[in-house]
Design an enzyme around this catalytic site. Structure first.
Site, PDB file in Angstrom:
ATOM      1  N   THR A 122     -95.799 -25.783-146.223  1.00  0.00           N
ATOM      2  CA  THR A 122     -96.692 -26.937-146.310  1.00  0.00           C
ATOM      3  C   THR A 122     -97.755 -26.748-147.392  1.00  0.00           C
ATOM      4  O   THR A 122     -98.114 -25.614-147.729  1.00  0.00           O
ATOM      5  CB  THR A 122     -97.388 -27.132-144.935  1.00  0.00           C
ATOM      6  N   ASP A 123     -98.293 -27.870-147.868  1.00  0.00           N
ATOM      7  CA  ASP A 123     -99.398 -27.782-148.837  1.00  0.00           C
ATOM      8  C   ASP A 123    -100.698 -27.333-148.161  1.00  0.00           C
ATOM      9  O   ASP A 123    -101.662 -26.954-148.843  1.00  0.00           O
ATOM     10  CB  ASP A 123     -99.600 -29.123-149.563  1.00  0.00           C
ATOM     11  N   GLU A 124    -100.726 -27.354-146.805  1.00  0.00           N
ATOM     12  CA  GLU A 124    -101.971 -26.987-146.108  1.00  0.00           C
ATOM     13  C   GLU A 124    -102.360 -25.536-146.323  1.00  0.00           C
ATOM     14  O   GLU A 124    -103.505 -25.158-146.089  1.00  0.00           O
ATOM     15  CB  GLU A 124    -101.837 -27.242-144.604  1.00  0.00           C
ATOM     16  N   TYR A 148    -103.045 -23.716-137.631  1.00  0.00           N
ATOM     17  CA  TYR A 148    -101.687 -24.075-138.071  1.00  0.00           C
ATOM     18  C   TYR A 148    -101.442 -23.583-139.493  1.00  0.00           C
ATOM     19  O   TYR A 148    -100.460 -22.875-139.763  1.00  0.00           O
ATOM     20  CB  TYR A 148    -101.485 -25.600-137.989  1.00  0.00           C
ATOM     21  N   LYS A 152     -98.810 -20.753-141.064  1.00  0.00           N
ATOM     22  CA  LYS A 152     -97.798 -21.044-142.104  1.00  0.00           C
ATOM     23  C   LYS A 152     -98.035 -20.151-143.329  1.00  0.00           C
ATOM     24  O   LYS A 152     -97.088 -19.685-143.960  1.00  0.00           O
ATOM     25  CB  LYS A 152     -97.848 -22.526-142.509  1.00  0.00           C
TER      26      LYS A 152
END
Ligand code: NAD
Ligand code: DAU
Length: 334
Positions: A122-124, A148, A152
């Protein structure tokens, strides 16, 4: 080719399986999914009798199950994860278990059987940008800010560590916010569409000024396909939708398409640690793979709203099932 998909009963995994079997009907897919609250076999009903599709209910943290399936495949595409930021704020244990430990179990099996793995991220992991900040690239330093995204990020680091330490053939994608069919109605777009279909208000966190980049899930599936076919081993590719928008403007778009008034908006308490902005520069994927997103946000939103209008049983079953407890805790009786 034989693919082992993890988390294929979830939102992106099931859309990826639909995409792949349509494009490569001679390939075989095994879908390993433990069916958490987010996994739903209804998403894959049309394939349940296909001879080239097999579902295995199992946990990616279970080395025996994983090892047997990995031995029997040519390529692993790893989607399985706990994915909802709000849930990770309420408790991070499941996130660490599945996203970090589960990824490690898969990597060990891939190493022991010398199999290639594509890790879906993810870009997060890059943290948050201010309004003027430059879009994330593959070179942006990791700066996860919620449990979260921290889980990741840890998984991404492990995947790269297995490449550098053990020479494991890996690729990674970091993608922005997906939307489309089979999106679990705890996430913003499906929650808002289904609330409006039920004539309920839509809860915007804070002032709604946060910005996300939205990509249609089919464009994400195509991006992963391009990486599998043309990506370089050991490399990371950022995938984005070229559609940055504030939450409030996105909500107004949804209200307009659905013919609803702005008084359906309810401003609620903000998410703790709410990242202000995500934005992706996908020029590496464009240049090296020839990939770019094809579905505009306006077109994709219209299609997605139509899908939720035409598949009310799918989401009504979810909203009235065991997920109800979470939903009530989070949103009250709205
Ligand atoms: P989702 O929550 O809809 O689905 C996750 C799936 O994983 C479910 O089917 C669940 O049953 C399964 N799963 C969870 N724990 C498991 C375990 N221990 N063993 C086996 N299966 C397990 O998630 P999604 O939105 O489809 O996301 C898929 C992947 O894409 C995730 O890795 C996520 O981090 C990543 N991603 C998501 C987005 C997005 O906008 N949704 C964007 C970028 C990346
Ligand atoms: O950026 C990729 C990420 O996108 C993925 O890695 C995550 O798995 C996925 O869940 C998604 O994370 P977000 O937190 O951005 O998605 P969510 O749909 O939960 O929220 C989108 C934006 O809308 C965010 O700024 C928070 C806001 N929001 C969300 C909900 C659920 C609201 O204002 N109200 C809501 O009720």
């Amino acid at each position: 080719m034989k693919l082992l998909i993890t988390g294929g009963a979830g939102f992106i995994g099931s859309n990826f399986i639909h995409y792949w079997l349509k494009k490569y009907p001679d390939d075989q897919i095994t879908n390993l999914d433990s069916l958490t609250y987010a996994g739903n076999l209804e998403n894959l009903k049309e394939h349940e009798n296909d001879s080239n599709y097999k579902f295995i209910k199992g946990d990616i943290c279970d080395p025996e199950v994983v090892n047997d399936l990995v031995r029997d495949c040519d390529l692993i595409v790893h989607f399985a994860a706990e994915t909802h930021v709000d849930r990770s704020v309420m408790g991070s244990r499941d996130f660490i278990r599945t996203n970090v430990e589960g990824t490690m179990v898969l990597l060990e099996a891939a190493k022991n059987n010398n199999k290639k793995i594509h890790h879906v991220s993810t870009d997060e992991v890059f943290g948050d940008l201010n309004f003027e900040g430059k879009s994330f690239t593959e070179k942006t330093a990791y700066n996860p800010r919620n449990p979260y995204s921290a889980s990741k990020a840890a998984a991404d680091h492990l995947v790269r560590a297995y490449y550098h330490t053990h020479g494991l053939p890996i690729t990674i994608s970091n993608c922005s916010n997906n939307y489309g069919p089979y999106h679990f109605p705890e996430k913003m777009i499906p929650l808002f569409i289904t609330n409006l279909l039920e004539n309920k208000k839509v809860p915007i966190y804070g002032e709604g000024k946060n910005i996300r980049d939205w990509i249609h899930v089919d464009d994400h599936a195509r991006g992963i396909d391009f990486i599998i076919q043309k990506g370089q081993v050991g490399q990371t590719y950022c995938l984005g939708g070229d559609s940055e928008i504030t939450n409030i403007d996105l909500t107004k778009k949804i209200l307009k398409i659905m013919g609803k008034d702005e008084d359906m908006i309810e401003y609620v308490k903000d998410r703790p640690g709410h990242d202000l902005r995500y934005a992706i520069d996908f020029s590496k994927a464009k240049k090296e793979l020839g990939w770019n997103p094809k579905i505009s946000l306006d077109e994709g939103l219209k299609q997605t709203i139509e899908w939720y209008e035409n598949n009310q049983e799918w989401w009504k079953n979810i909203k009235s099932g065991e997920y109800q407890d979470y939903y009530k805790k989070q949103y009250g009786n709205n």
